[in-house]
Design a protein around this motif. Structure first.
Motif, PDB file in Angstrom:
ATOM      1  N   GLY A 109       6.971   0.800 -12.890  1.00 42.61           N
ATOM      2  CA  GLY A 109       5.626   0.752 -12.354  1.00 42.61           C
ATOM      3  C   GLY A 109       4.618   1.148 -13.420  1.00 42.61           C
ATOM      4  N   HIS A 110       3.692   2.037 -13.055  1.00 51.07           N
ATOM      5  CA  HIS A 110       2.684   2.510 -14.008  1.00 51.07           C
ATOM      6  C   HIS A 110       3.241   3.528 -14.997  1.00 51.07           C
ATOM      7  N   GLY A 111       4.448   4.044 -14.725  1.00 47.35           N
ATOM      8  CA  GLY A 111       5.050   4.974 -15.659  1.00 47.35           C
ATOM      9  C   GLY A 111       5.489   6.277 -15.004  1.00 47.35           C
ATOM     10  N   LEU A 112       5.837   7.242 -15.851  1.00 47.44           N
ATOM     11  CA  LEU A 112       6.439   8.511 -15.427  1.00 47.44           C
ATOM     12  C   LEU A 112       5.389   9.523 -15.024  1.00 47.44           C
ATOM     13  N   ILE A 113       5.565  10.098 -13.834  1.00 46.22           N
ATOM     14  CA  ILE A 113       4.734  11.178 -13.312  1.00 46.22           C
ATOM     15  C   ILE A 113       5.544  12.462 -13.318  1.00 46.22           C
ATOM     16  N   CYS A 114       4.891  13.556 -13.674  1.00 45.50           N
ATOM     17  CA  CYS A 114       5.505  14.880 -13.534  1.00 45.50           C
ATOM     18  C   CYS A 114       6.791  15.005 -14.361  1.00 45.50           C
ATOM     19  N   GLY A 115       6.752  14.502 -15.576  1.00 43.81           N
ATOM     20  CA  GLY A 115       7.946  14.494 -16.406  1.00 43.81           C
ATOM     21  C   GLY A 115       8.552  15.853 -16.667  1.00 43.81           C
ATOM     22  N   ALA A 116       7.742  16.915 -16.614  1.00 45.91           N
ATOM     23  CA  ALA A 116       8.239  18.266 -16.838  1.00 45.91           C
ATOM     24  C   ALA A 116       8.581  18.978 -15.539  1.00 45.91           C
TER      25      ALA A 116
ATOM     26  N   GLY B 257       0.779  -1.223   0.000  1.00 45.64           N
ATOM     27  CA  GLY B 257       0.000   0.000   0.000  1.00 45.64           C
ATOM     28  C   GLY B 257       0.808   1.269   0.000  1.00 45.64           C
ATOM     29  N   VAL B 258       2.122   1.197   0.245  1.00 42.35           N
ATOM     30  CA  VAL B 258       2.988   2.369   0.131  1.00 42.35           C
ATOM     31  C   VAL B 258       3.378   2.527  -1.332  1.00 42.35           C
ATOM     32  N   PHE B 259       3.328   3.750  -1.837  1.00 42.72           N
ATOM     33  CA  PHE B 259       3.651   4.003  -3.240  1.00 42.72           C
ATOM     34  C   PHE B 259       5.164   4.128  -3.389  1.00 42.72           C
ATOM     35  N   ALA B 260       5.786   3.118  -4.003  1.00 40.07           N
ATOM     36  CA  ALA B 260       7.230   3.078  -4.170  1.00 40.07           C
ATOM     37  C   ALA B 260       7.615   3.796  -5.458  1.00 40.07           C
ATOM     38  N   VAL B 261       8.580   4.721  -5.350  1.00 37.05           N
ATOM     39  CA  VAL B 261       8.939   5.575  -6.478  1.00 37.05           C
ATOM     40  C   VAL B 261      10.415   5.421  -6.822  1.00 37.05           C
ATOM     41  N   THR B 262      10.691   5.245  -8.101  1.00 34.67           N
ATOM     42  CA  THR B 262      12.050   5.225  -8.613  1.00 34.67           C
ATOM     43  C   THR B 262      12.314   6.508  -9.393  1.00 34.67           C
TER      44      THR B 262
ATOM     45  N   ASP C  45       5.763   1.427  -8.111  1.00 30.60           N
ATOM     46  CA  ASP C  45       4.470   1.962  -8.524  1.00 30.60           C
ATOM     47  C   ASP C  45       4.572   3.067  -9.565  1.00 30.60           C
ATOM     48  N   PHE C  46       5.546   3.958  -9.391  1.00 36.57           N
ATOM     49  CA  PHE C  46       5.684   5.076 -10.324  1.00 36.57           C
ATOM     50  C   PHE C  46       7.151   5.470 -10.450  1.00 36.57           C
TER      51      PHE C  46
END
Length: 422
Positions: free
Chosen positions: A411-418, A317-322, A341-342
């Motif tokens: 994960g689901h892909g790139l967030i906040c790419g800009a 349930g914790v959103f793991a970010v790379t 996750d993202f």
């Protein structure tokens, strides 16, 4: 279309750990200023060192960091049975009662202190390890003596990016209520213009809150407004300093207390760019915060793919970010979690580093707040019912990277790419 939306919402609820089997997944358990050794060394310069060589050195860098920390603070830090640093001579019990404390005392485990973390409805007690016993032996003995309690050492957690103290820096302060609140568990936050008037801080270690480079950077990437711009600009931030001036700061107990404060304060989304081992107290605190509607975003760290799984990023349930570079490639130094996750920008990210300074930084630490900020825009207040739609909205804005669909790298892909000054 309605069917697709319903299915996506259900999947996102499961991603967040809330769904048809939530009762089983979320059952209540039985229950310093960071010096150079507490921060990860800078990623090796790829202009002067071959990539393969740099990646190969990461496990040794991690060991060197732990060795330096232990050498400098033997009076307050020791290693547990896994070789992970922990507070010397202390065991922590969660889900404790008076009868258990009495039983432990009869066996030689003297009570150091006991507290109730109201925001988490969690009772914890800290015990002295009996003289002459190792931390490993004592933990096993107390766990056997109190099988219904959660017994563990008080592990330490490292900032997953370049850090350092700002001993002369003024602290950021809050001057008004503002919009939706985000949470940050890290070092203290300096009064950089990008976050002026919007940061309320509280200390959970000796000497805290005290400004740090790492905490200031994460705060600016969350709520910064202006040239240093965060993913949720202008929002209000509650920052918990779990390091202060304590060489054994950043421990599981401090993080649990910080989570309790943030839950009580109505924080919906919290960023934790710290990494360390699995720990029963930390796991219980994270679970209870999530049960109360908090979404937690954590970095996977920069110890490389051969490092042990990072926590709290690896908890369900914790959103793991790379982190990724400007070309959308995963940072080779990125650590691993039991799930990803993202992804978000993690190279040459523009962040505040002091009262009047900003720098381009690298590391998964600086990717996590970009995801958290975007998530907070969809999820402004704690609400179990709102988690599914909020996560679905974040998944929909993710740019697919790597293999088609969700994968183990991005994960689901790139967030906040800009974001991050790109």
């Amino acid at each position: 279309m309605r069917l697709w939306t319903a299915l996506l919402t259900t999947l996102c609820l499961l991603l967040a750990g809330i769904g048809p089997r939530a009762d089983a997944q979320l059952a209540l358990p039985q229950v310093q200023i960071p010096d150079a050794a507490r921060s990860l060394p800078q990623w090796p310069d790829l202009n002067t060192e071959p990539l393969i060589s740099a990646v190969d050195r990461l496990p040794q860098i991690r060991l060197d960091r732990i060795t330096a920390l232990l050498r400098g603070h033997r009076e307050s830090i020791e290693l547990d049975e896994r070789g992970e640093p922990a507070v010397r001579g202390i065991l922590v019990a969660s889900g404790i009662d008076a009868a258990m404390i009495a039983r432990a005392g009869e066996a030689g485990f003297a009570l150091l202190d006991r507290e109730y973390i109201a925001g988490l409805d969690l009772d914890i007690a800290r015990f002295h390890v009996p003289k002459g016993r190792s931390l490993t032996r004592a933990r096993k003995q107390l766990a056997k003596l109190l099988p219904d309690a959660g017994i563990d050492v008080d592990n330490l957690y490292f900032a997953s990016g370049p850090g350092g103290a700002l001993p002369q820096a003024a602290l950021a302060t809050a001057t008004g209520g503002g919009a939706a609140k985000l949470g940050l568990i890290d070092g203290g936050v300096a009064a950089h213009p990008s976050i002026a008037g919007r940061v309320e801080q509280r200390g959970f270690a000796t000497g805290a809150p005290s400004a740090s480079r790492h905490g200031t950077a994460i705060a600016s990437l969350l709520v910064g407004n202006g040239p240093v711009r965060g993913a949720a600009p202008g929002r209000r931030l509650l920052a918990a300093d779990v390091y202060g001036t304590d060489p054994a700061g950043g421990n599981a107990s401090a993080i649990a207390r910080a989570l309790g404060w943030l839950v009580e304060s109505g924080v919906a989304v919290t960023t934790i760019s710290l990494v360390g081992p699995d720990n029963r107290l930390l796991a219980a605190a994270v679970t209870r915060a999530r049960q109360r509607g908090m979404l937690i975003v954590a970095a996977v760290g920069n110890d490389g793919p051969a490092a042990p799984p990072a926590y709290p990023a690896s908890y369900p349930g914790v959103f793991a970010v790379t982190g990724v570079d400007a070309k959308g490639r995963a940072l080779p130094e990125a650590g691993r979690a039991l799930h990803i996750d993202f992804a978000a920008p993690g190279d040459a990210v523009l962040a505040a580093t002091g009262v009047n300074s900003a720098d381009r930084l690298r590391g998964t630490s600086f990717a996590a707040p970009l995801v958290a900020g975007r998530l907070a825009l969809h999820y402004p207040a704690p609400s179990i019912e709102a988690i599914g739609p909020a996560v679905a909205a974040l998944v929909m804005e993710a740019l697919d990277l790597g293999k088609k669909g969700r994968d183990k790298v991005y994960g689901h892909g790139l967030i906040c790419g800009a974001c991050g000054g790109r």
